[in-house]
Design an enzyme around this catalytic site. Structure first.
Site, PDB file in Angstrom:
ATOM      1  N   GLU A   1      -0.427  -9.492  -0.813  1.00 44.21           N
ATOM      2  CA  GLU A   1      -2.003  -9.926  -0.724  1.00 44.21           C
ATOM      3  C   GLU A   1      -2.660  -9.687  -2.019  1.00 44.21           C
ATOM      4  O   GLU A   1      -3.581 -10.627  -2.103  1.00 44.21           O
ATOM      5  CB  GLU A   1      -2.456  -8.753   0.275  1.00 44.21           C
ATOM      6  CG  GLU A   1      -1.898  -8.845   1.585  1.00 44.21           C
ATOM      7  CD  GLU A   1      -2.123  -7.951   2.654  1.00 44.21           C
ATOM      8  OE1 GLU A   1      -1.782  -6.630   2.436  1.00 44.21           O
ATOM      9  OE2 GLU A   1      -3.310  -8.109   3.489  1.00 44.21           O
TER      10      GLU A   1
ATOM     11  N   ALA B   1       0.915  -1.200   0.179  1.00 42.24           N
ATOM     12  CA  ALA B   1      -0.154   0.020   0.141  1.00 42.24           C
ATOM     13  C   ALA B   1       0.827   1.260   0.045  1.00 42.24           C
ATOM     14  O   ALA B   1       1.993   1.254   0.286  1.00 42.24           O
ATOM     15  CB  ALA B   1      -0.754  -0.048   1.249  1.00 42.24           C
TER      16      ALA B   1
ATOM     17  N   GLU C   1       4.524  -5.279   6.923  1.00 48.81           N
ATOM     18  CA  GLU C   1       3.697  -4.322   7.845  1.00 48.81           C
ATOM     19  C   GLU C   1       4.080  -3.877   9.114  1.00 48.81           C
ATOM     20  O   GLU C   1       3.984  -3.007   9.769  1.00 48.81           O
ATOM     21  CB  GLU C   1       2.124  -4.650   7.744  1.00 48.81           C
ATOM     22  CG  GLU C   1       1.562  -4.586   6.380  1.00 48.81           C
ATOM     23  CD  GLU C   1       1.677  -5.661   5.256  1.00 48.81           C
ATOM     24  OE1 GLU C   1       2.540  -6.610   5.715  1.00 48.81           O
ATOM     25  OE2 GLU C   1       0.873  -5.911   4.490  1.00 48.81           O
TER      26      GLU C   1
ATOM     27  N   GLY D   1       0.604  -5.185   0.891  1.00 50.53           N
ATOM     28  CA  GLY D   1      -0.661  -5.409  -0.036  1.00 50.53           C
ATOM     29  C   GLY D   1      -0.295  -5.922  -1.236  1.00 50.53           C
ATOM     30  O   GLY D   1      -1.144  -6.445  -1.950  1.00 50.53           O
TER      31      GLY D   1
HETATM   32  N1  CO8 Z   1       4.706   3.323  -0.605  1.00 48.00           N
HETATM   33  C1  CO8 Z   1       4.830   4.464  -1.224  1.00 48.00           C
HETATM   34  N2  CO8 Z   1       6.094   4.572  -1.803  1.00 48.00           N
HETATM   35  C2  CO8 Z   1       6.889   3.524  -1.808  1.00 48.00           C
HETATM   36  C3  CO8 Z   1       6.467   2.137  -1.403  1.00 48.00           C
HETATM   37  C4  CO8 Z   1       5.294   2.008  -0.695  1.00 48.00           C
HETATM   38  N3  CO8 Z   1       4.885   0.870  -0.401  1.00 48.00           N
HETATM   39  N4  CO8 Z   1       7.601   1.226  -1.649  1.00 48.00           N
HETATM   40  C5  CO8 Z   1       8.582   2.034  -2.428  1.00 48.00           C
HETATM   41  N5  CO8 Z   1       8.114   3.481  -2.615  1.00 48.00           N
HETATM   42  C6  CO8 Z   1       8.670   4.413  -3.071  1.00 48.00           C
HETATM   43  C7  CO8 Z   1      10.004   4.920  -2.316  1.00 48.00           C
HETATM   44  O1  CO8 Z   1       9.537   5.792  -1.646  1.00 48.00           O
HETATM   45  C8  CO8 Z   1      10.718   5.593  -3.493  1.00 48.00           C
HETATM   46  O2  CO8 Z   1      10.361   6.836  -3.858  1.00 48.00           O
HETATM   47  P1  CO8 Z   1      11.310   7.988  -3.891  1.00 48.00           P
HETATM   48  O3  CO8 Z   1      12.242   7.691  -4.891  1.00 48.00           O
HETATM   49  O4  CO8 Z   1      10.539   9.003  -4.067  1.00 48.00           O
HETATM   50  O5  CO8 Z   1      11.857   8.199  -2.510  1.00 48.00           O
HETATM   51  C9  CO8 Z   1      10.546   4.506  -4.556  1.00 48.00           C
HETATM   52  O6  CO8 Z   1       9.639   4.006  -4.100  1.00 48.00           O
HETATM   53  C10 CO8 Z   1      11.858   3.440  -4.659  1.00 48.00           C
HETATM   54  O7  CO8 Z   1      11.908   2.983  -3.490  1.00 48.00           O
HETATM   55  P2  CO8 Z   1      13.318   2.765  -2.879  1.00 48.00           P
HETATM   56  O8  CO8 Z   1      14.112   3.702  -3.163  1.00 48.00           O
HETATM   57  O9  CO8 Z   1      13.011   2.415  -1.186  1.00 48.00           O
HETATM   58  O10 CO8 Z   1      13.685   1.391  -3.395  1.00 48.00           O
HETATM   59  P3  CO8 Z   1      14.664   0.280  -2.961  1.00 48.00           P
HETATM   60  O11 CO8 Z   1      15.088  -0.600  -4.236  1.00 48.00           O
HETATM   61  O12 CO8 Z   1      15.758   0.814  -2.305  1.00 48.00           O
HETATM   62  O13 CO8 Z   1      14.037  -0.443  -2.024  1.00 48.00           O
HETATM   63  C11 CO8 Z   1      12.057  -1.952  -1.387  1.00 48.00           C
HETATM   64  C12 CO8 Z   1      12.683  -1.414  -2.492  1.00 48.00           C
HETATM   65  C13 CO8 Z   1      12.753  -2.657  -0.245  1.00 48.00           C
HETATM   66  C14 CO8 Z   1      10.677  -2.504  -1.817  1.00 48.00           C
HETATM   67  C15 CO8 Z   1      11.497  -0.619  -0.397  1.00 48.00           C
HETATM   68  O14 CO8 Z   1      11.099   0.266  -1.174  1.00 48.00           O
HETATM   69  C16 CO8 Z   1      10.571  -0.737   0.763  1.00 48.00           C
HETATM   70  O15 CO8 Z   1      10.893  -1.365   1.521  1.00 48.00           O
HETATM   71  N6  CO8 Z   1       9.358  -0.613   0.457  1.00 48.00           N
HETATM   72  C17 CO8 Z   1       8.270  -0.693   1.243  1.00 48.00           C
HETATM   73  C18 CO8 Z   1       7.491  -2.034   1.387  1.00 48.00           C
HETATM   74  C19 CO8 Z   1       6.554  -2.149   2.440  1.00 48.00           C
HETATM   75  O16 CO8 Z   1       6.684  -1.916   3.799  1.00 48.00           O
HETATM   76  N7  CO8 Z   1       5.417  -2.519   1.923  1.00 48.00           N
HETATM   77  C20 CO8 Z   1       4.181  -2.796   2.826  1.00 48.00           C
HETATM   78  C21 CO8 Z   1       3.350  -1.295   2.933  1.00 48.00           C
HETATM   79  S1  CO8 Z   1       2.221  -1.494   3.835  1.00 48.00           S
HETATM   80  C22 CO8 Z   1       0.841  -2.003   3.343  1.00 48.00           C
HETATM   81  O17 CO8 Z   1       1.185  -2.713   2.121  1.00 48.00           O
HETATM   82  C23 CO8 Z   1      -0.366  -2.541   4.088  1.00 48.00           C
HETATM   83  C24 CO8 Z   1      -1.324  -3.314   3.460  1.00 48.00           C
HETATM   84  C25 CO8 Z   1      -2.682  -3.393   4.020  1.00 48.00           C
HETATM   85  C26 CO8 Z   1      -3.862  -3.252   2.807  1.00 48.00           C
HETATM   86  C27 CO8 Z   1      -3.194  -2.901   1.556  1.00 48.00           C
HETATM   87  C28 CO8 Z   1      -4.123  -2.538   0.408  1.00 48.00           C
HETATM   88  C29 CO8 Z   1      -3.677  -2.428  -0.913  1.00 48.00           C
END
Ligand code: CO8
Length: 258
Positions: free
Chosen positions: A112, A65, A132, A109
């Site tokens: 999921e 998400a 999460e 998400g």
């Molecule tokens: N939300 C918003 N932006 C994101 C997300 C995210 N989940 N993941 C990545 N991005 C963005 C980053 O902020 C970054 O943007 P910017 O360049 O503007 O800073 C861009 O994508 C590239 O990401 P990274 O620089 O972090 O890329 P890396 O290769 O270094 O890392 C990762 C990749 C490991 C995937 C890392 O981005 C990460 O850990 N992302 C978050 C993963 C996460 O925690 N996901 C769970 C989110 S919570 C959730 O899903 C709740 C579920 C509940 C219901 C869902 C319904 C849809």
């Protein structure tokens, strides 16, 4: 219809839906989720479509998400707005098969969403996770329930409690994905599987989807009865007559979805 966060193509009876927010690794924001619900509904009611493939980019199916969009919400916002509820419910109403073709990250998400599809074909670069816990929340669209059914309690607890990622080999070993293919072949394999399904009777395909999904929602005895009755009911169809005659006459069946 033009979408801002998706690319949708329909060819040879398959709708290919690509999540398209490369700047955020296909993070699922409200726009994307609502467009996805609309696109799936449109594919489901389009007579030219017999199977759906949902994919992302090579780097990410979806990284979860959208954290930026969610971060400022209060409990009242989430609860009264039923955050993610209506779009997810709309996706679950799709009766045609949906194959998830997953490359790169399928997190939170994203994992999921892949599990809400009917089966997952993964590239050897796929990484699944429910991180999460690192954000102070739990999965919200089925992670604790579906992942546990796919891979069992121990592995599911491990994934949800530590937030660690699972690679493609482990995902295949644990039953989360149906097959793993080289990244370059992912779409080709997923489209080939979709084409294969598109050749079957749409009626029977729909029945299979309903019956398998029943196994998640009912006790075994009820599920077995449901399956048996569906099996009986299909003898009322022309496609059953055609399928069995074609076998006996040693020719390809020509299904007419009736
Ligand atoms: N939300 C918003 N932006 C994101 C997300 C995210 N989940 N993941 C990545 N991005 C963005 C980053 O902020 C970054 O943007 P910017 O360049 O503007 O800073 C861009 O994508 C590239 O990401 P990274 O620089 O972090 O890329 P890396 O290769 O270094 O890392 C990762 C990749 C490991 C995937 C890392 O981005 C990460 O850990 N992302 C978050 C993963 C996460 O925690 N996901 C769970 C989110 S919570 C959730 O899903 C709740 C579920 C509940 C219901 C869902 C319904 C849809």
């Amino acid at each position: 219809m033009a979408y801002e966060t998706l690319i949708v193509e329909v060819a040879d009876h398959v709708a290919l839906i690509r999540l398209n927010r490369p700047e955020a690794l296909n993070a699922l924001n409200s726009r994307l989720l609502s467009e996805l619900a609309t696109a799936l509904k449109a594919a489901d009611s389009n007579d030219r479509v017999r199977c759906i493939v949902l994919t992302g980019s090579e780097k990410a199916f979806a990284a979860g998400a959208d954290i930026k969009e969610m971060s400022g919400k209060s409990f009242v916002d989430a609860f009264t707005g039923d955050l993610f509820g209506p779009d997810v419910e709309a996706m679950l109403r799709v009766r045609k098969p949906i194959i998830a073709a997953v490359s790169g990250y399928a997190l939170g998400g994203g994992c999921e969403l892949a599990m809400m599809c009917d089966f997952i074909i993964a590239s050897d670069t796929a990484r699944f996770g429910q991180p999460e816990i690192n954000l102070g929340v739990v999965a919200g669209i089925g992670g604790t329930q579906r992942l546990t059914r796919f891979v069992g309690k121990s592995k599911s607890m491990d994934m949800h409690l530590t937030g660690r990622f699972m690679d493609a080999a482990e995902a295949e070993r644990s039953g989360l994905v149906s097959r793993v293919v080289p990244a370059k072949k992912l779409l080709e394999e997923a489209m080939a599987a979709a084409q294969k399904i598109a050749e079957k009777s749409a009626l029977t395909v729909m029945a299979v989807k309903e019956a398998v999904n029943r196994s998640y929602e009912t006790p075994l005895r009820e599920g077995l009865l449901f399956e048996r009755r569906l099996f009986h009911a299909l003898f009322a169809t022309e496609d059953q007559k055609e399928g069995m005659s074609a076998f006996l006459e040693k020719r390809e069946a020509q299904f007419r979805d009736r």
